[in-house]
Motif scaffolding. Structure first.
Motif, PDB file in Angstrom:
ATOM      1  N   GLN A   1      28.454  51.927  57.087  1.00 46.08           N
ATOM      2  CA  GLN A   1      29.258  51.997  55.844  1.00 46.08           C
ATOM      3  C   GLN A   1      30.462  51.780  55.307  1.00 46.08           C
ATOM      4  N   PHE A   2      30.371  51.225  54.203  1.00 44.95           N
ATOM      5  CA  PHE A   2      31.632  50.134  54.076  1.00 44.95           C
ATOM      6  C   PHE A   2      32.144  50.924  52.362  1.00 44.95           C
ATOM      7  N   PHE A   3      33.034  50.815  51.792  1.00 44.29           N
ATOM      8  CA  PHE A   3      33.300  51.276  50.458  1.00 44.29           C
ATOM      9  C   PHE A   3      34.614  50.036  49.545  1.00 44.29           C
ATOM     10  N   PRO A   4      34.322  49.910  48.413  1.00 49.12           N
ATOM     11  CA  PRO A   4      35.384  49.170  48.173  1.00 49.12           C
ATOM     12  C   PRO A   4      37.245  48.849  48.571  1.00 49.12           C
ATOM     13  N   VAL A   5      37.162  47.704  49.105  1.00 52.08           N
ATOM     14  CA  VAL A   5      39.028  47.462  49.061  1.00 52.08           C
ATOM     15  C   VAL A   5      39.472  46.604  48.831  1.00 52.08           C
ATOM     16  N   SER A   6      41.320  46.326  49.173  1.00 58.14           N
ATOM     17  CA  SER A   6      41.560  46.280  47.624  1.00 58.14           C
ATOM     18  C   SER A   6      41.248  44.897  48.827  1.00 58.14           C
ATOM     19  N   LEU A   7      41.840  43.394  48.224  1.00 60.92           N
ATOM     20  CA  LEU A   7      41.920  41.860  48.889  1.00 60.92           C
ATOM     21  C   LEU A   7      43.185  42.134  49.514  1.00 60.92           C
ATOM     22  N   SER A   8      44.333  42.965  48.373  1.00 60.73           N
ATOM     23  CA  SER A   8      45.672  42.990  48.650  1.00 60.73           C
ATOM     24  C   SER A   8      46.392  44.483  48.650  1.00 60.73           C
ATOM     25  N   PRO A   9      46.658  45.143  50.447  1.00 56.34           N
ATOM     26  CA  PRO A   9      46.469  46.419  50.211  1.00 56.34           C
ATOM     27  C   PRO A   9      48.116  46.739  49.819  1.00 56.34           C
ATOM     28  N   GLN A  10      49.125  45.790  49.719  1.00 58.63           N
ATOM     29  CA  GLN A  10      49.812  46.168  49.317  1.00 58.63           C
ATOM     30  C   GLN A  10      50.120  46.507  47.297  1.00 58.63           C
ATOM     31  N   LYS A  11      49.137  45.095  46.548  1.00 56.94           N
ATOM     32  CA  LYS A  11      48.992  45.293  45.319  1.00 56.94           C
ATOM     33  C   LYS A  11      48.498  46.636  44.646  1.00 56.94           C
ATOM     34  N   GLU A  12      48.071  46.171  43.321  1.00 59.70           N
ATOM     35  CA  GLU A  12      47.424  47.040  43.260  1.00 59.70           C
ATOM     36  C   GLU A  12      46.281  47.460  43.061  1.00 59.70           C
ATOM     37  N   LYS A  13      45.524  48.341  42.646  1.00 67.39           N
ATOM     38  CA  LYS A  13      43.858  48.326  42.838  1.00 67.39           C
ATOM     39  C   LYS A  13      43.026  47.727  42.000  1.00 67.39           C
ATOM     40  N   LYS A  14      43.726  46.948  41.282  1.00 66.58           N
ATOM     41  CA  LYS A  14      42.988  46.811  39.588  1.00 66.58           C
ATOM     42  C   LYS A  14      41.863  45.297  39.946  1.00 66.58           C
ATOM     43  N   GLY A  15      41.512  45.052  39.577  1.00 73.50           N
ATOM     44  CA  GLY A  15      40.484  43.488  39.399  1.00 73.50           C
ATOM     45  C   GLY A  15      39.453  43.394  39.957  1.00 73.50           C
ATOM     46  N   ASP A  16      37.832  42.393  39.588  1.00 78.09           N
ATOM     47  CA  ASP A  16      36.796  42.365  39.796  1.00 78.09           C
ATOM     48  C   ASP A  16      36.123  42.605  41.103  1.00 78.09           C
ATOM     49  N   ALA A  17      35.811  43.699  41.573  1.00 83.84           N
ATOM     50  CA  ALA A  17      34.671  43.597  43.214  1.00 83.84           C
ATOM     51  C   ALA A  17      33.216  43.304  42.935  1.00 83.84           C
ATOM     52  N   ASN A  18      33.038  42.697  41.808  1.00 87.28           N
ATOM     53  CA  ASN A  18      31.208  42.451  42.106  1.00 87.28           C
ATOM     54  C   ASN A  18      30.993  41.312  43.429  1.00 87.28           C
ATOM     55  N   ASN A  19      30.970  41.947  44.513  1.00 85.76           N
ATOM     56  CA  ASN A  19      30.931  40.676  45.424  1.00 85.76           C
ATOM     57  C   ASN A  19      30.551  41.805  46.032  1.00 85.76           C
ATOM     58  N   ARG A  20      29.344  40.945  47.206  1.00 86.71           N
ATOM     59  CA  ARG A  20      28.851  41.842  48.291  1.00 86.71           C
ATOM     60  C   ARG A  20      30.022  42.644  49.514  1.00 86.71           C
ATOM     61  N   TRP A  21      30.942  41.714  49.363  1.00 88.82           N
ATOM     62  CA  TRP A  21      31.844  41.873  50.217  1.00 88.82           C
ATOM     63  C   TRP A  21      32.327  43.717  50.119  1.00 88.82           C
ATOM     64  N   LYS A  22      32.345  43.615  48.853  1.00 89.34           N
ATOM     65  CA  LYS A  22      33.172  44.926  47.713  1.00 89.34           C
ATOM     66  C   LYS A  22      34.472  44.750  48.260  1.00 89.34           C
ATOM     67  N   VAL A  23      35.207  43.820  48.108  1.00 89.07           N
ATOM     68  CA  VAL A  23      36.561  43.374  47.637  1.00 89.07           C
ATOM     69  C   VAL A  23      37.325  43.197  46.489  1.00 89.07           C
ATOM     70  N   ILE A  24      37.629  44.097  46.126  1.00 89.10           N
ATOM     71  CA  ILE A  24      38.468  44.222  44.818  1.00 89.10           C
ATOM     72  C   ILE A  24      39.613  43.063  44.687  1.00 89.10           C
ATOM     73  N   ARG A  25      39.272  41.848  44.411  1.00 83.44           N
ATOM     74  CA  ARG A  25      40.860  41.049  43.820  1.00 83.44           C
ATOM     75  C   ARG A  25      41.778  41.214  42.943  1.00 83.44           C
ATOM     76  N   ASN A  26      42.726  41.449  43.569  1.00 81.33           N
ATOM     77  CA  ASN A  26      43.481  42.092  43.341  1.00 81.33           C
ATOM     78  C   ASN A  26      44.730  41.993  43.159  1.00 81.33           C
ATOM     79  N   MET A  27      44.629  39.791  42.897  1.00 83.27           N
ATOM     80  CA  MET A  27      45.521  38.828  43.481  1.00 83.27           C
ATOM     81  C   MET A  27      45.298  37.653  43.566  1.00 83.27           C
TER      82      MET A  27
END
Length: 273
Positions: free
Chosen positions: A241-267
């Protein structure tokens, strides 16, 4: 007076032979307890002699009670490279460890600049970092120990424990705050050449930080175009089971997560290469 000088000289020749004896056995380190056992001298005298050897840059203190012998080829730096003493140091602390992150990547020829800092992952709780003008060792702690992700590499002083390329890659995304995403991507461009699908899958199955698997998979697929590695890593992720995560945990959680990995591209990624 000449008698005193002879005694003084004799005292040091014993120390010199002790240091040479250690080196002849392939060891570059000793502890204060070893000195106590070897020389019938007071603590004050032992510290005085040590002080003289340190002043001559023949010995360096790594941490309290633990010393490195400095052979002539390292006297200009006044310090031994960490790979020559890290195993002895961790044994003296009775700590499981492995050389990790950029320091492991450098061993596989993937750091493209020798990191100034030496990275070691230790069983929790990690020892305190060592930082002075000649030495910087960062200790990171870990509870979930994946023994089959650790290999041994030979040095002039014996063997050191090093994370395999696949564990190194996953650890990078577990400790993004330490290295930074751009640097990680640059290193991975070379490290992927050393990675094997079967080993990556085996280690990822045991890797408890799911977010690290998501981030690595996303980078393998979108940045490094390593389709086979990415697809096999995806099979491991897809069983959790996995949930959306930021690519960089150090940056704001904003960006596109439209990928199978559910990674928010926030940088935006800017590789060094």
């Amino acid at each position: 007076c000449s008698m005193d000088r002879a005694i003084e000289k004799n005292k040091y020749s014993n120390w010199d032979s002790f240091l040479l004896e250690l080196q002849s056995k392939g060891s570059y380190t000793f502890t204060f307890d070893e000195l106590r056992n070897r020389f019938d001298l007071s603590e004050k005298t032992l510290l005085q002699v040590l002080y003289r050897y340190k002043a001559k840059k023949k010995v360096a203190q790594i941490r309290k009670g633990f010393y490195a012998i400095i052979p002539p080829e390292y006297s200009r730096q006044g310090m031994l490279p960490p790979y020559l003493f890290i195993d002895d140091l961790m044994k003296s602390l009775n700590k499981r460890y492995y050389v990790a992150l950029l320091s492991a990547a450098a061993i596989y020829g993937a750091a493209h600049q020798q990191p100034m800092e030496y990275f070691v992952i230790a069983r929790s709780p990690a020892p305190r970092n060592i930082k002075n003008n000649r030495l910087k060792i960062t200790f990171l702690s870990k509870n979930d120990w994946i023994q089959e992700g650790i290999t041994q590499k030979k040095t002039n002083a014996g063997y050191i424990n090093v994370s395999m390329p696949e564990l190194t890659a996953l650890d990078f995304f577990d400790y993004t705050r330490v290295v930074g995403i751009n640097r990680i991507v640059s290193v991975l461009q070379e490290l992927v050449e050393e990675m094997k699908i079967i080993t990556l899958v085996r280690i990822a199955r045991q890797y408890t930080n799911t977010a690290a698997i998501q981030r690595l998979g996303y980078i393998l697929e979108t940045e490094l175009l390593q389709e086979k590695l990415a697809n096999n890593l995806w099979k491991v992720l897809n069983q959790r089971q996995f949930f959306p995560v930021s690519l960089s945990p150090q940056k704001e959680k904003k960006g596109d997560a439209n990928n199978r990995w559910k990674v928010i591209r926030n940088m935006e990624i800017e590789s060094d290469l």
